[in-house]
Design an enzyme around this catalytic site. Sequence first.
Site, mmCIF file in Angstrom:
data_model
loop_
_atom_site.group_PDB
_atom_site.id
_atom_site.type_symbol
_atom_site.label_atom_id
_atom_site.label_comp_id
_atom_site.label_asym_id
_atom_site.label_seq_id
_atom_site.Cartn_x
_atom_site.Cartn_y
_atom_site.Cartn_z
ATOM 1 N N ASP A 1 0.880 -1.159 0.000
ATOM 2 C CA ASP A 1 0.000 0.000 0.000
ATOM 3 C C ASP A 1 0.924 1.218 0.000
ATOM 4 O O ASP A 1 1.605 1.490 0.998
ATOM 5 C CB ASP A 1 -0.888 -0.023 1.259
ATOM 6 C CG ASP A 1 -1.759 1.223 1.374
ATOM 7 O OD1 ASP A 1 -1.565 2.172 0.593
ATOM 8 O OD2 ASP A 1 -2.630 1.231 2.264
ATOM 9 N N TYR B 1 -8.820 14.497 -6.863
ATOM 10 C CA TYR B 1 -7.931 13.797 -7.817
ATOM 11 C C TYR B 1 -7.048 14.803 -8.559
ATOM 12 O O TYR B 1 -5.828 14.611 -8.671
ATOM 13 C CB TYR B 1 -8.812 13.018 -8.791
ATOM 14 C CG TYR B 1 -8.073 12.172 -9.798
ATOM 15 C CD1 TYR B 1 -7.463 10.974 -9.420
ATOM 16 C CD2 TYR B 1 -7.992 12.555 -11.133
ATOM 17 C CE1 TYR B 1 -6.810 10.186 -10.351
ATOM 18 C CE2 TYR B 1 -7.341 11.774 -12.069
ATOM 19 C CZ TYR B 1 -6.746 10.588 -11.678
ATOM 20 O OH TYR B 1 -6.089 9.810 -12.602
ATOM 21 N N LYS C 1 -2.953 15.073 -8.393
ATOM 22 C CA LYS C 1 -2.106 14.899 -9.578
ATOM 23 C C LYS C 1 -1.307 16.161 -9.885
ATOM 24 O O LYS C 1 -0.179 16.085 -10.377
ATOM 25 C CB LYS C 1 -2.967 14.487 -10.775
ATOM 26 C CG LYS C 1 -3.626 13.101 -10.620
ATOM 27 C CD LYS C 1 -2.599 11.996 -10.486
ATOM 28 C CE LYS C 1 -3.204 10.614 -10.668
ATOM 29 N NZ LYS C 1 -2.195 9.540 -10.581
HETATM 30 N N1 LIG Z 1 -7.438 5.215 -16.833
HETATM 31 C C1 LIG Z 1 -7.417 6.510 -17.035
HETATM 32 O O1 LIG Z 1 -8.263 7.037 -17.785
HETATM 33 C C2 LIG Z 1 -6.358 7.375 -16.414
HETATM 34 C C3 LIG Z 1 -6.255 8.703 -16.838
HETATM 35 C C4 LIG Z 1 -5.294 9.520 -16.275
HETATM 36 C C5 LIG Z 1 -4.429 9.032 -15.304
HETATM 37 N N2 LIG Z 1 -4.561 7.723 -14.911
HETATM 38 C C6 LIG Z 1 -3.621 7.277 -13.868
HETATM 39 O O2 LIG Z 1 -2.960 6.125 -14.303
HETATM 40 C C7 LIG Z 1 -2.613 5.311 -13.184
HETATM 41 C C8 LIG Z 1 -3.077 3.884 -13.423
HETATM 42 O O3 LIG Z 1 -4.477 3.870 -13.502
HETATM 43 P P1 LIG Z 1 -5.303 2.735 -14.256
HETATM 44 O O4 LIG Z 1 -6.184 3.410 -15.187
HETATM 45 O O5 LIG Z 1 -4.404 1.664 -14.740
HETATM 46 O O6 LIG Z 1 -6.202 2.252 -13.027
HETATM 47 P P2 LIG Z 1 -6.518 0.792 -12.441
HETATM 48 O O7 LIG Z 1 -7.564 1.046 -11.424
HETATM 49 O O8 LIG Z 1 -6.741 -0.186 -13.517
HETATM 50 O O9 LIG Z 1 -5.141 0.406 -11.733
HETATM 51 C C9 LIG Z 1 -4.670 1.034 -10.584
HETATM 52 C C10 LIG Z 1 -3.859 0.031 -9.792
HETATM 53 O O10 LIG Z 1 -3.350 0.689 -8.647
HETATM 54 C C11 LIG Z 1 -3.527 -0.154 -7.526
HETATM 55 N N3 LIG Z 1 -3.585 0.644 -6.311
HETATM 56 C C12 LIG Z 1 -4.546 1.497 -5.931
HETATM 57 N N4 LIG Z 1 -4.245 2.021 -4.736
HETATM 58 C C13 LIG Z 1 -3.065 1.484 -4.354
HETATM 59 C C14 LIG Z 1 -2.239 1.632 -3.208
HETATM 60 N N5 LIG Z 1 -2.590 2.416 -2.170
HETATM 61 N N6 LIG Z 1 -1.064 0.969 -3.160
HETATM 62 C C15 LIG Z 1 -0.715 0.159 -4.180
HETATM 63 N N7 LIG Z 1 -1.476 -0.049 -5.272
HETATM 64 C C16 LIG Z 1 -2.629 0.619 -5.359
HETATM 65 C C17 LIG Z 1 -4.825 -0.894 -7.807
HETATM 66 O O11 LIG Z 1 -4.948 -2.071 -7.031
HETATM 67 C C18 LIG Z 1 -4.696 -1.155 -9.294
HETATM 68 O O12 LIG Z 1 -4.031 -2.361 -9.571
HETATM 69 C C19 LIG Z 1 -3.254 5.985 -11.970
HETATM 70 O O13 LIG Z 1 -2.299 6.771 -11.295
HETATM 71 C C20 LIG Z 1 -4.315 6.863 -12.584
HETATM 72 O O14 LIG Z 1 -4.635 7.965 -11.773
HETATM 73 C C21 LIG Z 1 -5.497 6.893 -15.445
#
Ligand SMILES: NC(=O)c1ccc[n+]([C@@H]2O[C@H](COP(=O)([O-])OP(=O)(O)OC[C@H]3O[C@@H](n4cnc5c(N)ncnc54)[C@H](O)[C@@H]3O)[C@@H](O)[C@H]2O)c1
Length: 247
Positions: A62, A153, A157
Amino acid sequence: MRFKDRVAVVTGAGSGIGAATARRLASEGAAVVCADWNEEGAAKVAAEIEAAGGRAAAVKCDVSRKADCDAAVKKAVDAFGGLHVLVNNAGITRDGFAKKLGEDKWDQVLAVNLKGTFLMCQSAMLVMMERNYGRIVNTASVAVLGNPGQANYAASKAGVIGLTRTLALELSRNQVTVNCVAPGATDTAMFNGVPDDIKAKIVGSIPLKRMAKPEEVAALHAFLASDDAAYITGQVVFCDGGSSVGA
Ligand SMILES: NC(=O)c1ccc[n+]([C@@H]2O[C@H](COP(=O)([O-])OP(=O)(O)OC[C@H]3O[C@@H](n4cnc5c(N)ncnc54)[C@H](O)[C@@H]3O)[C@@H](O)[C@H]2O)c1
């Protein structure tokens, strides 16, 4: 093989962009520690990498807990002999309009997205500075430009960008680069949690008229983590199909 003899930690590697990044780094030779609070997800991705002939390990982590961050870095050093690359990808959303946003949602998002990124950087930098080499890639979002319903959020960021620029300066004398990727809408569980009508509106507003594939963001993570980007530090690169252009 840009990551031959390199060791990487990828947070949030249990799904989405993090899983794609772990696979990409491993496919180019890295030994990858898949760190996620979802232990099962991290173990599955690590097993897939190993089944494909790569090197990987999983660790329950975490990122909002300092001890877990230290343990993830220790895992990299103990299992693979060092740490060259850190991709801070773990992130969460807890959306709500500001006038009703609960303090708990504010705290949860800031704890994972901003504090978690800082804590992982802090744990990793000790190893990297000692060896005068490191590539840290953080993850922001196109939401830093402003997004209704995401005050927590977007603030977290935007904080990641300030953190990135500051650490780039602090770590430069040790040849550790620190950069940041800002994805737009990407086809993962996080974006697919958005209601369909809002999702359609968002995709319609993207100049390239589609979501990113997780692999497309992973490619940028990998570039910034590689020596192709050795002279780039303190930068934010948007991977958003053009959403930020003219915004
Ligand atoms: N998907 C989008 O549209 C998008 C857009 C902009 C930015 N992002 C960023 O990209 C990154 C990845 O997102 P994603 O879309 O793959 O999301 P996702 O939800 O598929 O994956 C996120 C992962 O992070 C893990 N996680 C969450 N909290 C955690 C913690 N406290 N410690 C360890 N692991 C933790 C989750 O278990 C999951 O496996 C994130 O930082 C997200 O903010 C995503």
